[in-house]
Design an enzyme around this catalytic site. Structure first.
Site, PDB file in Angstrom:
ATOM      1  N   GLU A   1       0.824  -1.215   0.000  1.00 46.97           N
ATOM      2  CA  GLU A   1       0.000   0.000   0.000  1.00 46.97           C
ATOM      3  C   GLU A   1       0.861   1.269   0.000  1.00 46.97           C
ATOM      4  OE1 GLU A   1      -2.673  -1.200  -0.555  1.00 46.97           O
ATOM      5  OE2 GLU A   1      -2.999  -2.991   0.640  1.00 46.97           O
TER       6      GLU A   1
ATOM      7  N   ASP B   1      -1.671  -1.024 -10.058  1.00 47.70           N
ATOM      8  CA  ASP B   1      -1.910  -2.431  -9.767  1.00 47.70           C
ATOM      9  C   ASP B   1      -1.891  -3.198 -11.082  1.00 47.70           C
ATOM     10  OD1 ASP B   1      -2.113  -2.452  -7.016  1.00 47.70           O
ATOM     11  OD2 ASP B   1      -4.275  -2.118  -6.996  1.00 47.70           O
TER      12      ASP B   1
END
Length: 529
Positions: free
Chosen positions: A190, A352
């Site tokens: 993250e 991502d």
């Protein structure tokens, strides 16, 4: 000579989901869908570029849990079976739509698509996608990054420094085993950073990590070049920042490319649309519906009246968007170069990996077209990895980033609020107990060592940030809560049996067989000091 650089970064990660106790488990589909929709298409695109002699450099995380699953024989056997089912469904769909000029063409597209994936999985890559990515790294095209061992959110683990160290050390050792070298960089889960973390990275010879934009612009002292040049932390590990402009153009479903009306509609799938009796063999054994990957409609617009998907048109749009992205990066880098002086700007564009192919079906087409155009149609910038940038410019400003993440709000809100805050008292308690076990069992017997190593695995699996994230987003909450609770319970039982000298070897063997991540793990890395 180029004016600057573009560093494309794909973060490929999935939590460890492996349930040998069930013949068919819904959450394992996360892996199988990602292989079919993202990892295989990306590999095929990269191989096509390499075979055509297109020079390219790109960074890509393969998280330790993902690597483990991609090399797990049980999971790969199950994936092979899923591929066979998709090919069978393709044959049935071609037959069902044989008299339909529109949907018959789409059915043939999907049949051919899945059959090509099956051939690639078995014949080209021999069921080992990690080896295929490693070959691309060894050939100089990819810079493969590691990630925290189980994607633990490190800012919320810093109360137990040994737990943070374990997340990094286990990841680095796992990377060395699978890729035969030290990891040059790490994707902190993250993008979660806190001051001092760089010392843990430096101990594993990691040279760089990433932060969100504000993680660099709010550093102390303020970086002279903003987010368009890395800074060195005091330990010598570099921090690169995400470029917000390139992120918005690709990430946003509202304003970015993936929302184009000609692209495939993710939320319309024959697993939900067709007659239940027909589709039953290809959904859950319970009869509950799920996505199959056969999606016949395009986004069209904000309407329920979706138009049929046209793969050829969508591929053309992907090439157009690749050209637009290229143009925007050229203008951006020209502007930055005029302002940064002697230091070449580096625009870091992280995403991502699952965006490319899974959420945005045309994403691999876009990426391949972008790389081809960047090599052939411009000289404003070079495609680089952060390692390349550090080699070219080995001197950079020293500064300290603040605690930050790339989650909503920029800090820890996604992983610490009323939906998931209950987990941290348990995780912190277990982490402290693990440190005590490592201290108190310096000369463990063979059975004790097995139990201690498994306790460390259970702790690592409980620490996955994916579970807290799922609780926050409200998707598969029951499963995320159960996974957290189960790993904590397993850890505590192992702890108590070790303390009491009553290790249940049969139960331990069951845990070792199911939660078999990191077989090389050594519990002694949790020793204090």
């Amino acid at each position: 000579m180029s004016l600057g650089s573009l560093a494309l970064v794909l973060h490929a990660h999935l939590p460890f989901v492996r349930h040998p106790e069930h013949e068919d488990f819904l959450e394992e589909d996360w892996l199988y869908e990602a292989i079919s929709e993202t990892y295989l298409p990306l590999l095929l695109a990269f191989d096509s570029l390499a075979e055509d002699g297109i020079p390219f450099r790109l960074s890509m995380t393969l998280s330790p849990t993902l690597v483990t699953m991609l090399r797990d024989e049980l999971l790969m056997t199950r994936y092979s079976r899923k591929l066979d089912q998709l090919c069978e469904l393709g044959d049935r769909e071609v037959h069902r739509t044989r008299n339909d000029a529109t949907f018959g063409r789409l059915a043939r597209f999907y049949r051919d698509h899945f059959e090509s994936l099956r051939r690639a999985f078995h014949d080209r890559y021999h069921r080992d996608l990690v080896a295929a990515f490693r070959r691309l790294q060894d050939a100089g095209h990819l810079d493969i990054l590691t990630c925290n061992a189980t994607h633990g959110f490190l800012p919320l683990m810093q109360q137990v420094p040994e737990a943070v160290r374990a997340q990094v050390t286990v990841a680095a050792n796992h990377y060395r085993q699978n890729f035969g070298r030290d990891p040059a960089g790490i994707w902190l889960a993250e993008c979660g950073y806190y001051p001092g973390l760089e010392r843990v990275l430096a101990a594993e010879r990691i040279r760089y990590f990433f932060v969100d934009t504000h993680g660099l612009t709010d550093a102390t002292p303020r970086p002279l070049h903003g987010p368009y040049a890395p800074i060195f932390t005091e330990s010598g590990v570099a921090a690169f920042a995400r470029d917000p402009e390139s992120s918005q153009q690709v990430w946003s479903s509202e304003h970015g490319y993936p929302g184009d009306p000609d692209y495939r509609e993710f939320y319309r799938d024959i697993g939900w649309d067709l007659d239940l009796d027909y589709i039953r063999p290809f959904i859950q054994p319970t009869g509950d519906r799920k996505n199959t990957g056969f999606k016949y409609y395009r986004i069209t617009g904000k309407t329920n009246d979706k138009q049929p998907y046209d793969p050829e048109l969508a591929r053309e749009r992907a090439a157009v968007h690749a050209g637009n992205f290229l143009f925007n990066r050229q203008r951006q880098i020209e502007h930055l170069a005029s302002r940064l002086g002697a230091r070449k700007p580096v625009v870091v564009a992280p995403y991502d990996a699952e965006l490319f192919g899974h959420w945005w079906f045309e994403g691999p087409w876009f990426l391949e077209a972008l790389i081809r155009k960047a090599a052939r149609e411009q000289s404003t910038f070079e495609l680089v990895t952060p390692s390349d940038d550090l080699r070219e410019t080995p001197e950079n400003q020293v500064a300290t980033p603040p605690m930050s993440s790339w989650g909503a709000g920029g800090y820890a809100h996604m992983w610490l609020d009323g939906t998931n805050d209950w987990v941290y008292r348990h995780l912190t308690h277990c982490a402290r107990k693990m440190v005590e076990l490592a201290r108190d069992f310096p000369d463990a017997t063979v059975l004790q060592r097995r139990a201690l190593n498994q306790a460390a695995r259970e702790l690592l699996l409980a620490q996955s940030s994916d579970w807290a994230f799922i609780m926050k987003t409200g998707t598969m909450v029951e499963y995320a809560r159960r996974r957290t609770q189960e790993h904590v319970r397993h850890f505590l039982r192992l702890h108590d049996e070790l303390r009491a000298g009553t290790i249940d070897e049969g139960w331990l063997a069951q845990l070792e067989g199911r939660d078999n991540v990191f077989p090389e793990l050594d519990y002694r890395l949790y020793r204090p000091g």
